[in-house]
Motif scaffolding. Sequence first.
Motif, PDB file in Angstrom:
ATOM      1  N   ARG A 122      41.136  43.821  49.832  1.00 54.13           N
ATOM      2  CA  ARG A 122      40.565  45.090  49.375  1.00 54.13           C
ATOM      3  C   ARG A 122      39.377  44.780  48.482  1.00 54.13           C
ATOM      4  O   ARG A 122      39.377  43.771  47.791  1.00 54.13           O
ATOM      5  CB  ARG A 122      41.586  45.885  48.563  1.00 54.13           C
ATOM      6  CG  ARG A 122      42.760  46.393  49.349  1.00 54.13           C
ATOM      7  CD  ARG A 122      43.696  47.179  48.416  1.00 54.13           C
ATOM      8  NE  ARG A 122      44.797  47.761  49.144  1.00 54.13           N
ATOM      9  CZ  ARG A 122      45.941  47.143  49.388  1.00 54.13           C
ATOM     10  NH1 ARG A 122      46.144  45.921  48.942  1.00 54.13           N
ATOM     11  NH2 ARG A 122      46.892  47.743  50.064  1.00 54.13           N
ATOM     12  N   ALA A 146      36.898  44.954  45.225  1.00 56.84           N
ATOM     13  CA  ALA A 146      36.810  45.308  43.806  1.00 56.84           C
ATOM     14  C   ALA A 146      35.425  45.891  43.583  1.00 56.84           C
ATOM     15  O   ALA A 146      34.489  45.587  44.326  1.00 56.84           O
ATOM     16  CB  ALA A 146      37.014  44.081  42.933  1.00 56.84           C
ATOM     17  N   LEU A 174      43.962  42.244  45.735  1.00 56.59           N
ATOM     18  CA  LEU A 174      42.670  42.377  46.399  1.00 56.59           C
ATOM     19  C   LEU A 174      42.282  41.139  47.193  1.00 56.59           C
ATOM     20  O   LEU A 174      41.577  41.232  48.199  1.00 56.59           O
ATOM     21  CB  LEU A 174      41.580  42.659  45.361  1.00 56.59           C
ATOM     22  CG  LEU A 174      41.815  43.809  44.391  1.00 56.59           C
ATOM     23  CD1 LEU A 174      40.638  43.933  43.435  1.00 56.59           C
ATOM     24  CD2 LEU A 174      42.069  45.101  45.133  1.00 56.59           C
TER      25      LEU A 174
END
Length: 131
Positions: free
Chosen positions: A66, A68, A101
């Motif tokens: 994911r 940031a 992440l």
Amino acid sequence: MSHHLTLRVYYEDTDLAGIVYYANYLKYIERGRSEWMRDTGIDQMAMKAASGRVFAVRRVEADYLRPAQFDDLLTVVTDLASATAARIVVDQQVRRGDQVLFTARVTIVCLDGQGRPVRLPQALSRALPEG
């Protein structure tokens, strides 16, 4: 042997899309490993000055899960996966709160002044469980 390092995403860490540039995750986990080493009692500069030994990354396996973004507060988690007389393998995550992440498995070796592999320093070997 889990270590947590908190850091913030700055504007300089992002790309045109406003998300953290992929290579910066490698910088983040490097900081996490450096602080983890420091917490084990290893002074890398003193080690280099005394013996010429340095640490080097031999292998990185990374997954970007994911993005940031600017101003996010992140935590770099470093966990020992295994250790032998000649290398250390750590699992690392970059998290934003409970969200993972980025993950990486990193193999670290110790090199002498000529760039040849050598055994880990005794102080570090004593601090790490055999694996």
